[in-house]
Structures are given as C-alpha cells and as structure tokens.
Design a protein around this motif. Structure first.
Motif, PDB file in Angstrom:
ATOM      1  N   THR A 101       0.832  -1.215   0.000  1.00 54.26           N
ATOM      2  CA  THR A 101       0.000   0.000   0.000  1.00 54.26           C
ATOM      3  C   THR A 101       0.860   1.257   0.000  1.00 54.26           C
ATOM      4  O   THR A 101       0.478   2.264  -0.613  1.00 54.26           O
ATOM      5  N   TYR A 102       2.018   1.225   0.648  1.00 55.13           N
ATOM      6  CA  TYR A 102       2.895   2.395   0.648  1.00 55.13           C
ATOM      7  C   TYR A 102       3.334   2.762  -0.772  1.00 55.13           C
ATOM      8  O   TYR A 102       3.596   3.931  -1.063  1.00 55.13           O
ATOM      9  N   ALA A 103       3.474   1.761  -1.631  1.00 57.32           N
ATOM     10  CA  ALA A 103       4.025   1.980  -2.966  1.00 57.32           C
ATOM     11  C   ALA A 103       3.044   2.673  -3.907  1.00 57.32           C
ATOM     12  O   ALA A 103       3.415   3.029  -5.025  1.00 57.32           O
ATOM     13  N   VAL A 104       1.806   2.860  -3.476  1.00 61.25           N
ATOM     14  CA  VAL A 104       0.852   3.701  -4.210  1.00 61.25           C
ATOM     15  C   VAL A 104       1.026   5.120  -3.672  1.00 61.25           C
ATOM     16  O   VAL A 104       0.731   5.369  -2.500  1.00 61.25           O
TER      17      VAL A 104
ATOM     18  N   ALA B  60      -0.101  -2.100 -11.376  1.00 59.03           N
ATOM     19  CA  ALA B  60       0.524  -1.812 -12.664  1.00 59.03           C
ATOM     20  C   ALA B  60       0.330  -0.358 -13.057  1.00 59.03           C
ATOM     21  O   ALA B  60       1.214   0.268 -13.665  1.00 59.03           O
ATOM     22  N   GLU B  61      -0.804   0.212 -12.671  1.00 61.05           N
ATOM     23  CA  GLU B  61      -1.097   1.594 -13.028  1.00 61.05           C
ATOM     24  C   GLU B  61      -0.524   2.604 -12.042  1.00 61.05           C
ATOM     25  O   GLU B  61      -0.120   3.708 -12.436  1.00 61.05           O
ATOM     26  N   HIS B  62      -0.451   2.248 -10.768  1.00 61.46           N
ATOM     27  CA  HIS B  62      -0.176   3.260  -9.745  1.00 61.46           C
ATOM     28  C   HIS B  62       1.163   3.127  -9.026  1.00 61.46           C
ATOM     29  O   HIS B  62       1.607   4.115  -8.419  1.00 61.46           O
ATOM     30  N   PHE B  63       1.804   1.968  -9.002  1.00 60.39           N
ATOM     31  CA  PHE B  63       3.075   1.858  -8.299  1.00 60.39           C
ATOM     32  C   PHE B  63       4.067   2.880  -8.857  1.00 60.39           C
ATOM     33  O   PHE B  63       4.306   2.950 -10.063  1.00 60.39           O
ATOM     34  N   ALA B  64       4.655   3.681  -7.970  1.00 59.03           N
ATOM     35  CA  ALA B  64       5.639   4.686  -8.372  1.00 59.03           C
ATOM     36  C   ALA B  64       6.384   5.155  -7.139  1.00 59.03           C
ATOM     37  O   ALA B  64       5.909   5.011  -6.010  1.00 59.03           O
TER      38      ALA B  64
ATOM     39  N   LEU C  46       7.668  -4.082  -6.471  1.00 62.99           N
ATOM     40  CA  LEU C  46       7.581  -3.438  -5.163  1.00 62.99           C
ATOM     41  C   LEU C  46       8.925  -2.823  -4.789  1.00 62.99           C
ATOM     42  O   LEU C  46       8.985  -1.664  -4.343  1.00 62.99           O
ATOM     43  N   ARG C  47      10.009  -3.571  -4.950  1.00 60.45           N
ATOM     44  CA  ARG C  47      11.333  -3.011  -4.656  1.00 60.45           C
ATOM     45  C   ARG C  47      11.610  -1.790  -5.522  1.00 60.45           C
ATOM     46  O   ARG C  47      12.144  -0.784  -5.055  1.00 60.45           O
ATOM     47  N   ALA C  48      11.241  -1.873  -6.796  1.00 63.71           N
ATOM     48  CA  ALA C  48      11.510  -0.758  -7.712  1.00 63.71           C
ATOM     49  C   ALA C  48      10.731   0.493  -7.304  1.00 63.71           C
ATOM     50  O   ALA C  48      11.243   1.614  -7.432  1.00 63.71           O
ATOM     51  N   ALA C  49       9.510   0.320  -6.811  1.00 65.36           N
ATOM     52  CA  ALA C  49       8.700   1.474  -6.407  1.00 65.36           C
ATOM     53  C   ALA C  49       9.348   2.244  -5.268  1.00 65.36           C
ATOM     54  O   ALA C  49       9.175   3.460  -5.159  1.00 65.36           O
TER      55      ALA C  49
END
Length: 298
Positions: free
Chosen positions: A46-49, A174-178, A220-223
């Motif tokens: 959830t943090y990754a959004v 796929a759309e929101h991880f950043a 997840l790591r990349a985000a």
C-alpha cells in the motif's frame, strides 16, 4: 487432534455463509504466523501507491510512532477476527477504522486496493510458503470476510470473488506503483521496525533488511528504489520461509487460537488495551467513544 482436522472441519462448512468461522480457523489456528507476515508485507504494497504513501507520511504516524501505529493497525483488524462483526469489540474496531479514515480524503479506489491486499497477499504467500496451500473454501471465505469488512467500511464496488480481488490488485499496482519520497520514508521506518522483532533482533539489521528485500517482488522493490538483489538472494530468502513451512507441517495442530495481541511484536500495550482508544484522533478524541447521532457504529 490430527494434523488436518481443522481443514476437514473447514470443508464441512459453507464459505458463502460460514465465512467468518472459516476465516477465523484459517488465520488463528492454521496459519497465524503466515497471516501476520503476509499482512505486514501487504502494508508495504500500500505504501508503494503514492496517494497512500504520501498520506501516511504526512501524518507522521509511521515515521515518528511506527511501533504504536503497527500495533494499532494489527490490533484493530484482529479484534474483528477474534470477536466477530456483531460483537462489541468488533463494532468498536470498525468504528475506529471509519473514524480515522473519515478524517482524510481517501478515494474509494485506494480503499478498495488496500482491501484487495488483505485478500490477495495472504493467499499468494500461503500458497507459496505456507505448510500447506489454502483450500478453495478458505480462499472463498477470506474474500467473503473482507467483502463484509469492506461493506462495514462503506467501500463501494467490492469484487465478488478472490480472483476478482487479485485482478483488481494487479491492475491497480501496474497503473499506480511509483516512487514517492514520503512513501519511501514510511517503508524505511517500517523496515527498521521489523529488524527489532524477535528473532530478527538477534541478527544484523542490514541482513534482516536484505532478507526482507528477498521477500518483495521486483515491482515493489523498484517502487521504493530499494537495491536490486540477486536471484540467488531472493531464492534463499523465500526458500528459508518455505522450509519453515515444511517443519510446521509435522507439528501438532494449534488447538487454541493465536491472535496478534499474543505476539511479541506487539509491544505498545503490555497491560492490555481498549480497542476504542487505539489509532489516531486527528479531529480530537471523541468522549465517550460512541458513534455520532445518525451514524452507523459499524
């Protein structure tokens, strides 16, 4: 009690109507450790959004009071599992969640994503790393349990099946991880907390973090812009948890339920707690802890 007796009991129940009982058996008797671990990593997702991670960073709760925030989250969710939706404790726990969420402008889509992590991440974790795979009864019951929780939280357009929850999670990530610096700060603080949990505290903190990276997937790591780790490190981390499951398979079944409040990770309330006082009160602590007139308590 034989090793698969709980599973046989689950198979005699109807996951459409007995979902609470099935989920309670699965999470508190069969896989209490796995549910806690998988839901901890669900938090990381959830943090990754960025819209979620930025909000959590802005409150300061997960960076300045991370142990208490971790404990409060687990204890509030666990109160519903332990006591049920209709119980006084369960209703108080749901009321607390709704009071906290109501203080912020959180989109239905983000709320639904968080709910999807609660359904999907434990299924994937246990199917890969648990002492046995979850039965279809358990997966259906888990989805129905969280559908009911989502209904009490006022979430709209909730998926019907565990497969639909999984599809929603994958599409949303796929759309929101950043990357977001606030989200990274929240993730770092939570990871620092994990290094203090028994038995992790006996190992070097850096090693515990590398092990945790190994239990995260590449997106997840990349985000979070965490370091890339080798395929070998990732395989070793997952293999270690898998091996734990192989040991548990030959242990006696847990006859008494085991809940989050009984774990040494939860340290903020050594003398016990009142679920109605947990969490944050950004608009002031309501006294007494009752739902406002005209508002549903759950």
């Amino acid at each position: 009690m034989q090793r698969y007796e709980w599973l046989r009991r689950i198979e005699r129940l109807d996951p459409e109507t007995d979902f609470y009982e099935i989920h309670r058996i699965s999470s508190a008797h069969e896989f209490p450790w796995d549910y806690i671990q998988s839901l901890s990593f669900a938090l990381f997702r959830t943090y990754a959004v960025p819209s979620i991670g930025e909000l959590l960073a802005s409150t300061g709760e997960f960076t300045e009071r991370v142990q208490k925030r971790y404990d409060d989250t687990g204890l509030i969710l666990d109160a519903v599992v332990e006591h049920g939706f209709a119980s006084q404790q369960g209703r108080a726990a749901i009321r607390r969640m709704n009071q906290m969420h109501g203080a912020y402008d959180i989109s239905n889509a983000d709320m639904l994503y968080v709910l999807s992590t609660f359904v999907t991440v434990p299924i994937r974790w246990i199917d890969e790393l648990g002492w046995r795979r979850l039965s279809e009864h358990e997966k259906i019951a888990g989805a129905n349990y969280y559908r009911e929780l989502g209904r009490h939280m006022g979430i709209k357009d909730i998926p019907v099946t565990h497969q639909e929850f999984a599809a929603y999670l994958d599409d949303y990530e796929a759309e929101h991880f950043a990357f977001h610096p606030g989200a990274r700060a929240v993730a770092d603080s939570t990871l620092d907390l994990f290094t203090t949990f028994p038995p992790n505290h006996r190992a070097p903190a850096g090693l515990v973090k590398r092990f945790s990276y190994g239990l995260m997937d590449d997106p997840l790591r990349a985000a979070f812009r965490y370091p890339r780790i080798s395929a070998l490190e990732q395989a070793l981390a997952r293999r270690a948890v898998w091996l734990r499951g192989r040991v548990v398979r030959f242990m006696r079944p847990r006859e008494e339920p085991h809940f989050a409040r009984q774990l040494p990770n939860f340290r903020s309330y050594p003398d016990g707690h009142d679920v109605s006082t947990l969490g944050t009160f950004p608009r002031g602590c309501p006294v007494p802890h009752e739902a406002p007139a005209g508002e549903s308590a759950a």
